[in-house]
Design a protein around this motif. Structure first.
Motif, mmCIF file in Angstrom:
data_model
loop_
_atom_site.group_PDB
_atom_site.id
_atom_site.type_symbol
_atom_site.label_atom_id
_atom_site.label_comp_id
_atom_site.label_asym_id
_atom_site.label_seq_id
_atom_site.Cartn_x
_atom_site.Cartn_y
_atom_site.Cartn_z
ATOM 1 N N PRO A 169 0.799 -1.238 0.000
ATOM 2 C CA PRO A 169 0.000 0.000 0.000
ATOM 3 C C PRO A 169 0.826 1.279 0.000
ATOM 4 C CG PRO A 169 -0.946 -1.598 1.508
ATOM 5 C CD PRO A 169 0.376 -2.164 1.078
ATOM 6 N N ALA A 170 2.081 1.198 0.446
ATOM 7 C CA ALA A 170 2.957 2.364 0.412
ATOM 8 C C ALA A 170 3.583 2.583 -0.958
ATOM 9 C CB ALA A 170 4.054 2.216 1.468
ATOM 10 N N GLY A 171 3.306 1.684 -1.899
ATOM 11 C CA GLY A 171 3.848 1.822 -3.246
ATOM 12 C C GLY A 171 5.182 1.141 -3.455
ATOM 13 N N ARG A 172 5.643 0.384 -2.467
ATOM 14 C CA ARG A 172 6.930 -0.308 -2.591
ATOM 15 C C ARG A 172 6.770 -1.593 -3.403
ATOM 16 N NH1 ARG A 172 9.106 -1.551 3.205
ATOM 17 N NH2 ARG A 172 6.955 -2.369 3.366
ATOM 18 N N THR A 173 7.643 -1.791 -4.379
ATOM 19 C CA THR A 173 7.671 -3.042 -5.132
ATOM 20 C C THR A 173 8.527 -4.027 -4.346
ATOM 21 O OG1 THR A 173 7.496 -1.830 -7.213
ATOM 22 C CG2 THR A 173 8.210 -4.130 -7.332
ATOM 23 N N LEU A 174 7.891 -5.108 -3.862
ATOM 24 C CA LEU A 174 8.557 -6.012 -2.929
ATOM 25 C C LEU A 174 8.687 -7.439 -3.451
ATOM 26 C CD1 LEU A 174 6.956 -4.859 0.448
ATOM 27 C CD2 LEU A 174 9.191 -4.237 -0.517
ATOM 28 N N GLY A 175 8.312 -7.653 -4.706
ATOM 29 C CA GLY A 175 8.457 -8.998 -5.230
ATOM 30 C C GLY A 175 7.812 -9.154 -6.580
ATOM 31 N N HIS A 176 7.857 -10.375 -7.077
ATOM 32 C CA HIS A 176 7.170 -10.699 -8.325
ATOM 33 C C HIS A 176 6.755 -12.153 -8.301
ATOM 34 C CE1 HIS A 176 10.530 -12.998 -9.989
ATOM 35 N NE2 HIS A 176 11.337 -11.962 -9.990
ATOM 36 N N ALA A 177 5.827 -12.489 -9.192
ATOM 37 C CA ALA A 177 5.395 -13.869 -9.405
ATOM 38 C C ALA A 177 4.819 -13.963 -10.801
ATOM 39 C CB ALA A 177 4.370 -14.294 -8.363
ATOM 40 N N CYS A 178 4.760 -15.196 -11.313
ATOM 41 C CA CYS A 178 4.279 -15.415 -12.675
ATOM 42 C C CYS A 178 3.153 -16.437 -12.697
ATOM 43 C CB CYS A 178 5.400 -15.962 -13.561
ATOM 44 S SG CYS A 178 6.704 -14.786 -13.963
ATOM 45 N N LEU A 179 2.187 -16.216 -13.565
ATOM 46 C CA LEU A 179 1.304 -17.272 -14.019
ATOM 47 C C LEU A 179 1.954 -17.851 -15.265
ATOM 48 C CD1 LEU A 179 -2.184 -15.610 -13.481
ATOM 49 C CD2 LEU A 179 -1.104 -17.394 -12.100
ATOM 50 N N MET A 180 2.132 -19.179 -15.291
ATOM 51 C CA MET A 180 3.007 -19.761 -16.305
ATOM 52 C C MET A 180 2.587 -21.186 -16.656
ATOM 53 S SD MET A 180 6.249 -20.105 -13.687
ATOM 54 C CE MET A 180 7.390 -20.894 -14.828
ATOM 55 N N PRO A 236 13.035 -9.535 1.363
ATOM 56 C CA PRO A 236 12.965 -9.799 2.800
ATOM 57 C C PRO A 236 11.825 -9.056 3.496
ATOM 58 C CG PRO A 236 15.245 -9.569 2.139
ATOM 59 C CD PRO A 236 14.419 -9.221 0.931
ATOM 60 N N ALA A 237 11.525 -7.836 3.049
ATOM 61 C CA ALA A 237 10.460 -7.054 3.684
ATOM 62 C C ALA A 237 9.076 -7.639 3.457
ATOM 63 C CB ALA A 237 10.497 -5.617 3.165
ATOM 64 N N LEU A 238 8.943 -8.541 2.477
ATOM 65 C CA LEU A 238 7.649 -9.167 2.185
ATOM 66 C C LEU A 238 7.516 -10.538 2.827
ATOM 67 C CD1 LEU A 238 4.953 -9.153 0.651
ATOM 68 C CD2 LEU A 238 6.189 -9.945 -1.382
ATOM 69 N N GLN A 239 8.628 -11.181 3.088
ATOM 70 C CA GLN A 239 8.596 -12.548 3.591
ATOM 71 C C GLN A 239 7.946 -12.625 4.971
ATOM 72 O OE1 GLN A 239 12.649 -13.983 3.448
ATOM 73 N NE2 GLN A 239 12.815 -13.652 1.247
ATOM 74 N N ARG A 240 7.173 -13.693 5.173
ATOM 75 C CA ARG A 240 6.540 -13.990 6.468
ATOM 76 C C ARG A 240 5.633 -12.850 6.939
ATOM 77 N NH1 ARG A 240 8.745 -18.437 8.962
ATOM 78 N NH2 ARG A 240 10.648 -19.264 8.005
ATOM 79 N N THR A 241 4.910 -12.259 6.016
ATOM 80 C CA THR A 241 3.962 -11.191 6.338
ATOM 81 C C THR A 241 2.571 -11.586 5.838
ATOM 82 O OG1 THR A 241 4.256 -10.028 4.226
ATOM 83 C CG2 THR A 241 5.790 -9.462 6.028
ATOM 84 N N PRO A 242 1.516 -10.958 6.371
ATOM 85 C CA PRO A 242 0.189 -11.200 5.794
ATOM 86 C C PRO A 242 0.132 -10.897 4.302
ATOM 87 C CG PRO A 242 -0.026 -10.148 7.934
ATOM 88 C CD PRO A 242 1.453 -10.138 7.600
ATOM 89 N N ALA A 243 0.894 -9.903 3.850
ATOM 90 C CA ALA A 243 0.897 -9.567 2.422
ATOM 91 C C ALA A 243 1.399 -10.723 1.575
ATOM 92 C CB ALA A 243 1.753 -8.329 2.188
ATOM 93 N N ALA A 244 2.394 -11.459 2.080
ATOM 94 C CA ALA A 244 2.937 -12.590 1.337
ATOM 95 C C ALA A 244 1.880 -13.659 1.115
ATOM 96 C CB ALA A 244 4.135 -13.177 2.080
ATOM 97 N N THR A 245 1.116 -13.958 2.153
ATOM 98 C CA THR A 245 0.045 -14.947 2.026
ATOM 99 C C THR A 245 -1.102 -14.408 1.184
ATOM 100 O OG1 THR A 245 0.601 -15.966 4.150
ATOM 101 C CG2 THR A 245 -1.643 -16.308 3.326
ATOM 102 N N GLU A 246 -1.434 -13.134 1.378
ATOM 103 C CA GLU A 246 -2.532 -12.557 0.619
ATOM 104 C C GLU A 246 -2.237 -12.578 -0.876
ATOM 105 O OE1 GLU A 246 -5.473 -8.840 1.231
ATOM 106 O OE2 GLU A 246 -3.371 -8.286 0.876
ATOM 107 N N ALA A 247 -1.002 -12.381 -1.273
ATOM 108 C CA ALA A 247 -0.656 -12.424 -2.691
ATOM 109 C C ALA A 247 -1.002 -13.775 -3.294
ATOM 110 C CB ALA A 247 0.825 -12.120 -2.885
ATOM 111 N N MET A 248 -0.678 -14.843 -2.578
ATOM 112 C CA MET A 248 -0.985 -16.174 -3.087
ATOM 113 C C MET A 248 -2.490 -16.438 -3.104
ATOM 114 S SD MET A 248 1.857 -17.499 -4.090
ATOM 115 C CE MET A 248 2.246 -15.821 -4.662
ATOM 116 N N ALA A 249 -3.203 -15.908 -2.119
ATOM 117 C CA ALA A 249 -4.660 -16.057 -2.105
ATOM 118 C C ALA A 249 -5.294 -15.318 -3.273
ATOM 119 C CB ALA A 249 -5.219 -15.550 -0.782
ATOM 120 N N LEU A 250 -4.799 -14.144 -3.583
ATOM 121 C CA LEU A 250 -5.341 -13.366 -4.693
ATOM 122 C C LEU A 250 -5.115 -14.067 -6.027
ATOM 123 C CD1 LEU A 250 -4.228 -9.765 -3.635
ATOM 124 C CD2 LEU A 250 -6.584 -10.598 -3.765
#
Length: 233
Positions: free
Chosen positions: A94-105, A123-137
């Motif tokens: 939400p702060a606009g920081r790009t913290l990772g990537h993933a692919c549909l492949m 590292p700033a994304l690992q083990r956070t609710p955002a990390a899990t939410e990304a996979m849920a989305l």
């Protein structure tokens, strides 16, 4: 002699219509947004988030990297962002920081099977609710918006953190493809995992319950694990 066709076992009937191919869209959550990767926008901040010798371990099991400098990083991702398979997305908080990537492949629209892969979490994304939410989305988009029936997770069989992540997220381990790939001049045996459309309702309920703010205490610690919630459903 073979049995008559009427006596031979066959699979259950399945709607034979293909699924649509995924497109470059944005998926927004409370903690993270998934957006089409634009190297001009995302490469420099992502490089800053993952660069440095202390982060070399992020690249051990990826086909690319680590990168010596921001220019080489940006050049690689500018080309990668143009491909339709893998289809590359940036993970932006939400702060606009790009913290990772993933692919549909490995998109198999005819059989309605698709893989989530090439996942890089700073590292700033690992083990956070955002990390899990990304996979849920991603999973929700694949099953509910696109109508795929099989969602795959594959990783180097030696990549213990990725294997633990797949199990935590609700994927079922299917086995090892031996001598499956050559990555960076080394053998890769590949561990295969899958989540099916019939399993998605339970997996989604677990994601929703885990991501509920009530599942976290004042210090942001989870009250129940994702696995415990899913097991109780």
């Amino acid at each position: 002699m073979s049995l008559p066709a009427s006596e031979q076992p066959v699979g259950d009937p399945v709607d034979p219509r293909p699924a649509p191919r995924p497109e470059r869209i944005t998926l927004r959550g409370r903690h993270i947004s998934i957006v089409p990767f634009d190297a001009a926008v995302h490469a420099a901040p992502l490089f800053a988030a993952v660069a440095g010798a202390e982060n070399d371990g992020l690249w051990t099991y990826l086909a690319q990297g680590p990168f010596a400098d921001a220019e080489r990083f940006a050049s690689f991702y500018a080309a990668a962002a143009q491909k339709d398979d893998p289809l590359l997305f940036a993970l932006v908080d939400p702060a606009g920081r790009t913290l990772g990537h993933a692919c549909l492949m490995r998109i198999d629209a005819a059989n309605r099977a698709i893989e989530i892969g090439n996942i890089l979490y700073a590292p700033a994304l690992q083990r956070t609710p955002a990390a899990t939410e990304a996979m849920a989305l991603f999973a929700r988009h694949v099953f509910e918006d696109l109508g795929y029936r099989r969602y795959e997770w594959k990783c180097n069989a030696l990549n213990a953190p990725s294997r633990r992540a797949a199990a935590r997220l609700g994927f079922t381990y299917e086995g090892i493809f031996r001598a499956h790939m050559i990555i960076k001049g080394r053998n890769r045996d590949t561990a295969w995992f899958s989540l099916l459309d019939t399993e998605w309702p339970r997996a989604r309920a677990a994601f929703d319950a885990w991501l509920d703010p009530a599942n976290f205490d004042a210090q942001g610690r989870q009250r129940q694990s994702l696995e415990a919630i899913r097991a109780a459903l």
